[in-house]
Design a protein around this motif. Structure first.
Motif, PDB file in Angstrom:
ATOM      1  N   THR A 241       0.805  -1.221   0.000  1.00  0.00           N
ATOM      2  CA  THR A 241       0.000   0.000   0.000  1.00  0.00           C
ATOM      3  C   THR A 241       0.836   1.267   0.000  1.00  0.00           C
ATOM      4  OG1 THR A 241      -1.735  -1.193   1.198  1.00  0.00           O
ATOM      5  CG2 THR A 241      -1.843   1.203   1.212  1.00  0.00           C
TER       6      THR A 241
ATOM      7  N   GLU B  62       2.862   3.800  -3.317  1.00  0.00           N
ATOM      8  CA  GLU B  62       2.691   5.250  -3.408  1.00  0.00           C
ATOM      9  C   GLU B  62       4.035   5.974  -3.415  1.00  0.00           C
ATOM     10  OE1 GLU B  62      -0.007   7.052  -3.856  1.00  0.00           O
ATOM     11  OE2 GLU B  62      -1.366   5.353  -3.884  1.00  0.00           O
TER      12      GLU B  62
ATOM     13  N   SER C 197      -6.898   2.716   3.777  1.00  0.00           N
ATOM     14  CA  SER C 197      -7.101   1.679   2.766  1.00  0.00           C
ATOM     15  C   SER C 197      -7.526   0.340   3.353  1.00  0.00           C
ATOM     16  CB  SER C 197      -5.830   1.500   1.939  1.00  0.00           C
ATOM     17  OG  SER C 197      -4.727   1.229   2.785  1.00  0.00           O
ATOM     18  N   ASN C 198      -7.474   0.183   4.681  1.00  0.00           N
ATOM     19  CA  ASN C 198      -8.011  -1.042   5.282  1.00  0.00           C
ATOM     20  C   ASN C 198      -9.492  -1.210   4.965  1.00  0.00           C
ATOM     21  OD1 ASN C 198      -5.498  -1.477   6.361  1.00  0.00           O
ATOM     22  ND2 ASN C 198      -6.042  -0.926   8.458  1.00  0.00           N
TER      23      ASN C 198
ATOM     24  N   LEU D 197     -10.763  -1.206   2.215  1.00  0.00           N
ATOM     25  CA  LEU D 197     -10.921  -2.026   1.013  1.00  0.00           C
ATOM     26  C   LEU D 197     -11.350  -3.450   1.349  1.00  0.00           C
ATOM     27  CD1 LEU D 197      -7.816  -0.815  -1.018  1.00  0.00           C
ATOM     28  CD2 LEU D 197     -10.225  -0.391  -1.566  1.00  0.00           C
TER      29      LEU D 197
ATOM     30  N   ASN E 183      -4.312   8.455   5.495  1.00  0.00           N
ATOM     31  CA  ASN E 183      -4.276   8.162   4.066  1.00  0.00           C
ATOM     32  C   ASN E 183      -2.881   7.675   3.694  1.00  0.00           C
ATOM     33  OD1 ASN E 183      -4.156   8.440   1.159  1.00  0.00           O
ATOM     34  ND2 ASN E 183      -5.923   9.814   1.291  1.00  0.00           N
TER      35      ASN E 183
ATOM     36  N   TRP F 169     -10.203  10.034   0.686  1.00  0.00           N
ATOM     37  CA  TRP F 169      -9.741   8.701   0.294  1.00  0.00           C
ATOM     38  C   TRP F 169     -10.882   7.933  -0.358  1.00  0.00           C
ATOM     39  CZ3 TRP F 169     -11.349   3.790   1.081  1.00  0.00           C
ATOM     40  CH2 TRP F 169     -10.481   2.765   0.642  1.00  0.00           C
TER      41      TRP F 169
ATOM     42  N   HIS G 143     -11.068   6.360  -4.298  1.00  0.00           N
ATOM     43  CA  HIS G 143     -11.052   4.897  -4.490  1.00  0.00           C
ATOM     44  C   HIS G 143     -12.451   4.334  -4.694  1.00  0.00           C
ATOM     45  CE1 HIS G 143      -7.189   5.803  -2.575  1.00  0.00           C
ATOM     46  NE2 HIS G 143      -6.736   4.757  -3.222  1.00  0.00           N
TER      47      HIS G 143
END
Length: 293
Positions: free
Chosen positions: A23, A27, A150-151, A153, A178, A284, A288
């Motif tokens: 992750t 980036e 992003s967890n 997701l 983020n 975020w 996404h």
């Protein structure tokens, strides 16, 4: 490592990036590779998709000391990501880094390392890793992020199929961060002077609960999302399908701390370094949205 790999000549002060299929590492690579020479370390180069012309790929596992030595030749600054608390990957990397003349390691650690009441397996492992780096004689910078935005997701399959978010602690806040903000600080630490010996705790601009995250996603997706609170046993069973028992226990201990309100502190470090406000979860979510449709 491919038989034909050799560090290119004519490129000095190479930056090495690890964790580039993960992750944050992904980036960092996106920020750096378009503008400067970078070498990336990967076990499976087929998973890489990187911009930029001055990108070298070294194929190696942390356990392969000879491959690490070749990958680190000519490197002066490295971004270190490890993710297996059962393996001594940090010490393996440091041994090779010292042997090849690496000067500065920017380490992705964890916010809980700085919290005295946190004592789960993963936190203890990261504390040990930080201490190894301190004792290595190399310059270091520690990035200590709170949980990644992003967890969320992990909810994508159930949102797509059922319009449902299932989570522990629906009303417990977490100042999650983020991953792009973490990567920005990593990129600065890798390319600018003045970051050696610094610890950077990183959070988002506010604490949000899983219920609030679901509401932000519903607004972005313009569809209703229902929330269902998991019991501890249900969460453990879900995590057990992905992680070994010691890691599941560590996650449960971490979740218990969140339930007690111990993950709501908002840290100003990102704003102090960049002059910008940390990105909120709703940003975020908008960035996404396609992952949930």
């Amino acid at each position: 490592m491919p038989a034909g790999f050799a560090p290119r000549t004519g490129i000095s002060a190479v930056i090495l990036l690890t964790g580039v299929t993960g992750t944050v590492g992904r980036e960092v690579a996106r920020l750096l590779t378009p503008t400067r020479p970078v070498r990336v370390l990967a076990r499976d180069p087929a998973r890489l998709s990187l911009p930029g012309r001055d990108v070298e790929v070294a194929t190696a596992a942390y356990a392969d000391h000879d491959a690490l030595l070749r990958a680190l030749e000519g490197v002066r600054t490295a971004f270190l990501v490890t993710n297996d608390p059962t393996q001594p990957d940090d010490s393996r990397f440091l041994a090779a880094a010292k042997a090849t003349g690496v000067r500065h390691v920017v380490k992705l650690s964890a916010y809980a390392v700085g919290e005295e009441d946190a004592d789960d397996l993963i936190t203890r492992w990261q504390r040990t890793n930080e201490e190894l780096i301190r004792r290595s004689g190399l310059d270091w910078t520690f990035l200590r992020p709170r949980a990644f935005m992003s967890n969320a997701l992990a909810w994508a399959p159930s949102i797509r199929a059922e319009g449902v978010v299932r989570s522990l602690n629906l009303s417990a806040g977490n100042a999650c961060v983020n991953p792009h903000d973490i990567a920005e600080i990593a990129a600065r630490a890798l390319t600018e002077p003045g970051h050696a010996g610094r610890i950077y705790p990183l959070t988002g601009p506010e604490a949000v609960t899983p219920g609030e995250q679901a509401a932000h996603l519903a607004a972005v997706l313009q569809r209703p999302i229902h929330v269902q609170e998991l019991t501890t046993a249900q969460a453990a069973a879900q995590w057990s399908r992905r992680y070994p028992a010691p890691v599941v226990e560590a996650l449960l201990q971490s979740a218990a701390r969140q339930a007690r309100g111990l993950k709501t502190t908002v840290d100003p470090t990102y704003e102090q370094i960049t002059g910008l406000r940390a990105r909120p979860f709703r940003t975020w979510a908008a960035d996404h949205a396609t992952a949930f449709t």
